[in-house]
Design a protein around this motif. Structure first.
Motif, short mmCIF file in Angstrom:
data_model
loop_
_atom_site.label_atom_id
_atom_site.label_comp_id
_atom_site.label_asym_id
_atom_site.label_seq_id
_atom_site.Cartn_x
_atom_site.Cartn_y
_atom_site.Cartn_z
N PHE A 35 41.71 40.94 38.09
CA PHE A 35 41.03 41.20 39.37
C PHE A 35 39.59 40.70 39.35
CE2 PHE A 35 43.93 45.14 39.60
CZ PHE A 35 44.97 44.37 40.06
N LEU A 36 38.95 40.84 38.19
CA LEU A 36 37.53 40.48 38.11
C LEU A 36 37.33 38.97 38.04
CD1 LEU A 36 36.47 43.33 35.68
CD2 LEU A 36 36.30 43.27 38.18
N GLU A 37 38.35 38.27 37.55
CA GLU A 37 38.25 36.80 37.43
C GLU A 37 38.73 36.09 38.68
OE1 GLU A 37 39.80 34.50 34.03
OE2 GLU A 37 40.07 36.47 33.11
N ALA A 38 39.52 36.81 39.50
CA ALA A 38 40.20 36.14 40.62
C ALA A 38 39.26 35.76 41.76
CB ALA A 38 41.29 37.08 41.16
N ASP A 39 39.62 34.67 42.47
CA ASP A 39 38.93 34.33 43.72
C ASP A 39 39.37 35.29 44.82
OD1 ASP A 39 37.74 32.04 42.58
OD2 ASP A 39 39.58 30.89 42.92
N ILE A 40 40.64 35.66 44.77
CA ILE A 40 41.22 36.53 45.80
C ILE A 40 42.15 37.54 45.13
CG2 ILE A 40 42.74 36.59 47.82
CD1 ILE A 40 41.76 33.51 48.10
N VAL A 41 42.06 38.79 45.55
CA VAL A 41 42.96 39.83 45.06
C VAL A 41 43.79 40.35 46.24
CG1 VAL A 41 43.15 42.10 43.97
CG2 VAL A 41 41.36 40.50 43.23
N GLU A 78 39.19 48.58 37.88
CA GLU A 78 38.66 47.23 38.12
C GLU A 78 38.63 46.90 39.60
OE1 GLU A 78 40.74 48.03 35.78
OE2 GLU A 78 40.17 47.04 33.89
N LEU A 79 39.57 47.45 40.36
CA LEU A 79 39.68 47.11 41.78
C LEU A 79 38.40 47.45 42.55
CD1 LEU A 79 41.92 45.81 43.39
CD2 LEU A 79 42.61 48.08 44.16
N TRP A 80 37.77 48.57 42.15
CA TRP A 80 36.56 49.00 42.86
C TRP A 80 35.38 48.11 42.54
CZ3 TRP A 80 37.79 52.27 46.59
CH2 TRP A 80 38.98 53.00 46.44
N LYS A 81 35.52 47.28 41.53
CA LYS A 81 34.40 46.40 41.16
C LYS A 81 34.52 45.03 41.83
CE LYS A 81 34.18 48.59 36.63
NZ LYS A 81 34.87 48.46 35.34
N VAL A 82 35.67 44.79 42.50
CA VAL A 82 35.87 43.48 43.13
C VAL A 82 35.08 43.43 44.44
CG1 VAL A 82 37.57 41.91 44.12
CG2 VAL A 82 38.17 43.31 42.13
N ASP A 83 34.41 42.31 44.67
CA ASP A 83 33.69 42.06 45.92
C ASP A 83 34.66 42.22 47.10
OD1 ASP A 83 32.28 41.04 48.02
OD2 ASP A 83 31.84 39.10 47.08
N ARG A 101 36.62 39.45 48.67
CA ARG A 101 37.71 38.83 47.93
C ARG A 101 39.00 39.64 47.98
NH1 ARG A 101 35.83 34.81 44.69
NH2 ARG A 101 33.58 34.69 44.49
N LEU A 102 38.94 40.80 48.62
CA LEU A 102 40.10 41.69 48.66
C LEU A 102 40.85 41.52 49.98
CD1 LEU A 102 38.71 45.13 47.40
CD2 LEU A 102 40.46 43.73 46.28
N VAL A 103 42.16 41.41 49.89
CA VAL A 103 42.99 41.33 51.10
C VAL A 103 44.11 42.35 50.99
CG1 VAL A 103 44.47 39.87 52.50
CG2 VAL A 103 42.53 38.85 51.30
N GLY A 104 44.25 43.18 52.01
CA GLY A 104 45.34 44.17 52.03
C GLY A 104 46.43 43.73 52.98
N ILE A 147 43.41 33.89 55.48
CA ILE A 147 42.53 34.33 54.38
C ILE A 147 41.45 33.29 54.09
CG2 ILE A 147 42.43 34.94 51.92
CD1 ILE A 147 45.32 36.01 52.22
N ILE A 148 41.87 32.02 53.98
CA ILE A 148 40.92 30.95 53.65
C ILE A 148 39.90 30.79 54.78
CG2 ILE A 148 40.68 28.47 53.22
CD1 ILE A 148 43.47 28.68 51.82
N ASP A 149 40.39 30.86 56.01
CA ASP A 149 39.51 30.75 57.17
C ASP A 149 38.43 31.83 57.13
OD1 ASP A 149 39.04 29.24 59.48
OD2 ASP A 149 39.89 30.79 60.76
N SER A 150 38.82 33.06 56.79
CA SER A 150 37.81 34.12 56.82
C SER A 150 36.89 34.04 55.59
CB SER A 150 38.44 35.50 56.96
OG SER A 150 39.02 35.90 55.76
#
Lengths: 270, 270
Positions: free
Chosen positions: B143-149, B186-191, B194-197, B263-266
Motif C-alpha cells: 500500500f505504501l509503495e503503490a501509486d493507487i490502492v 498501513e492503509l491509514w498512512k496512504v495519501d 491514491r485511495l479508490v473505493g 481514476i486516472i482522470d481524477s
C-alpha cells in the motif's frame, strides 16, 4: 540526443480514449527526439464539453485525435478544427464508413459500445483472474484448464506475458523452472500445442538478475546471477522443452506484446 | 437478432498489429449485427510476404488496415489496394504526417519502435509484477509503495482493474473488504488521493455471486450471495470509504477500462 521539439497531442473521446491513445504511442515511437505531451479527454458526450476542450486544443496549438461516433460531435470537431487550422485525425470513422459501404448496415452511433459488459468482456475478466490465480505454478490444476501454459526460468517475463495474454481473453498459467524443481505431473498431460517454453541469452539474464539484486539492496554477485548457475538453468529448461516437444521462444530482444503475437500466430496457424 | 452479414477484416503490420486491432474492435462495436472475422498478419517486413497477404485480402474481399512505417511497404499496399478495389485504412501514417509537418522532424521509419525495451517498458513490466504481488491484500507493505490502492468488497473487479492499470504503468495494490476483516494499519498512512473505493449495486452483486457459486458447482443460495449479507458488506465498505475520505466509484455498469479512465482522470486533475 536531447528532445528538441515540444508538441501537445490531445485525445478526445466519448468513451475511454484508449484506441486513440494507442495510435499516438505507435506513431510517436517513430519520433524518438520529439518531446510531446499526450492529454486525454475521456467521456465527452455533450456539445458544451466538446467546445471547452476544443478551445484548449486551439490554445495549445495541439494535434487532435478523436474517436467520436456521434454524428453531431464529429461534425462539430471537424468544423471547428478546419476553421481554426487544427490538425484533426478521426481514428475510427474511416473504418466505420468502409464497413457501412461494404455491408450496407448503419452503425449504431453509440458511445462506449466497445466497453459493453457482454459475455466476451466477462470472459476476459475471468481470464485475468485465472492468470493471477495460476501464476508462478501456484496450483498445477491450472495447467489442465489453461489455453496456454508458459514455462521459463526466472526473469523471462512469464508473469507479465501471462497477464498480457489474459487481457486478450486467453486463460494462461505459468510455471517457473529451476534445476531443483519437481515438474508437476499435470504438465505431461497438457497438449503440446498449448505449451510454450521461454528462454533467454545467458548474458542478458545475468545482467537482469544483477540489476534485480541491486534493486533489492543485495550483493549482485550472488549464485542467482552467476553465469554458471544461469547456464545450468537454461540447459535444464531447454532439455525439458525438448522432452515436452513444445514451442520455444527466445525472449531476449522481444517485448511481451511481440512474444504474445508469436504465440497466438502459431496457435492460429496450427 | 442473428448476425446477417459476413465480413473479413485483415490487420497487416510490420510489428504486432495491436494498434490496428484495437481500431477494429472499437469500430465494429458500432455494428453489433455484423458478423466479422479479424485476421491478424503480424511481423510483415518483406515485400514478398506483403504480396502474399495482399492476395489473400483480394480473395477474401477483405477490408485491410495496416500500421506499416516503411515507405516502400506503404506504397506497395496502397498501390495494390487501389488497383484491386480493396478498402485500405492506414492507421498511423496520418498522425505521423501531421507530426512531421508540425515539428519539421522526419520519422525514423523503424518497424516495432513502439515495442522498444526501454525504461518505460521495464517500468510497465515491474508494475505488472507489482500488481500480482500485491493483489488481494497479500502484503500491506504494498500500500505504501503503490501509486493507487483499490479497495472493494468481493466481486467488484479489484484484480482485473489493478492489472489493467498496471499495464498502463501504474503500481496498483488492492485490498478485499469484509465486515470481519481487520483493516491493515498501513492503509491509514496512504495519501487519500491514491485511495479508490469500489462499490456496486446490491442486486448486481447478488446476481454475480450466485453465478459464481453455480460455476463452482455449489448452492447459489449461500450466505455469500444473500442480500442481507451483501447489504452489510456494502455498508461496511462505504463507511470505511467515508472515514478514509477517498474517491468512491460505483462499478455496476462500468468496464475496467472505464473505471480506470475515471481514476486516472481524477489523479491528473488533482
Amino acid at each position: 540526443m536531447s528532445k528538441t521539439h515540444s508538441l501537445t497531442i490531445m485525445v478526445l473521446s466519448d468513451s475511454v480514449g484508449g484506441t486513440a491513445g494507442n495510435v499516438v504511442s505507435a506513431a510517436m515511437a517513430q519520433f524518438p527526439d520529439v518531446a510531446y505531451e499526450m492529454k486525454n479527454f475521456p467521456f465527452i458526450q455533450e456539445e458544451d464539453q466538446l467546445y471547452t476542450v476544443l478551445e484548449k486544443a486551439n490554445n495549445f496549438k495541439a494535434i487532435v485525435l478523436h474517436t467520436f461516433v456521434d454524428t453531431l460531435l464529429v461534425e462539430i470537431i471537424e468544423t471547428y478544427c478546419s476553421e481554426h487550422g487544427i490538425a484533426c485525425i478521426d481514428v475510427i470513422n474511416p473504418l466505420i464508413r468502409e464497413v457501412t459501404a461494404k455491408t450496407n448496415t448503419m452503425p449504431q452511433h453509440k458511445p462506449g459500445a466497445n466497453h459493453k459488459l457482454d459475455a466476451k468482456y466477462f470472459d476476459r475478466i475471468s481470464a485475468l483472474e485465472f492468470a493471477v490465480k495460476y501464476d508462478d505454478g501456484k496450483d498445477p490444476k491450472g495447467f489442465l484448464e489453461a489455453d496456454i501454459v508458459i514455462l521459463g526460468i526466472s526473469r523471462t517475463s512469464k508473469t507479465p506475458l501471462s497477464i498480457y495474454m489474459a487481457n486478450q481473453g486467453y486463460k494462461v498459467a505459468n510455471l517457473p523452472l529451476m534445476p531443483e524443481s519437481r515438474i508437476p505431473d499435470e504438465l505431461w498431460k497438457v497438449d503440446t500445442k498449448r505449451l510454450v517454453g521461454l528462454t533467454n541469452e545467458e548474458e542478458m539474464l545475468s545482467n537482469i538478475r544483477r540489476e534485480r539484486m541491486i534493486s533489492y539492496g543485495m550483493d549482485p554477485e550472488t549464485a542467482y546471477s552467476s553465469k554458471e548457475r544461469i547456464r545450468r538453468e537454461i540447459e535444464f529448461a531447454e532439455d525439458l522443452y525438448k522432452k515436452l516437444n513444445c514451442q520455444i521462444i527466445n525472449v531476449s530482444s522481444k517485448s511481451i506484446e511481440e512474444t504474445s503475437a508469436i504465440i497466438i500466430d502459431s496457435l492460429n496457424n496450427d
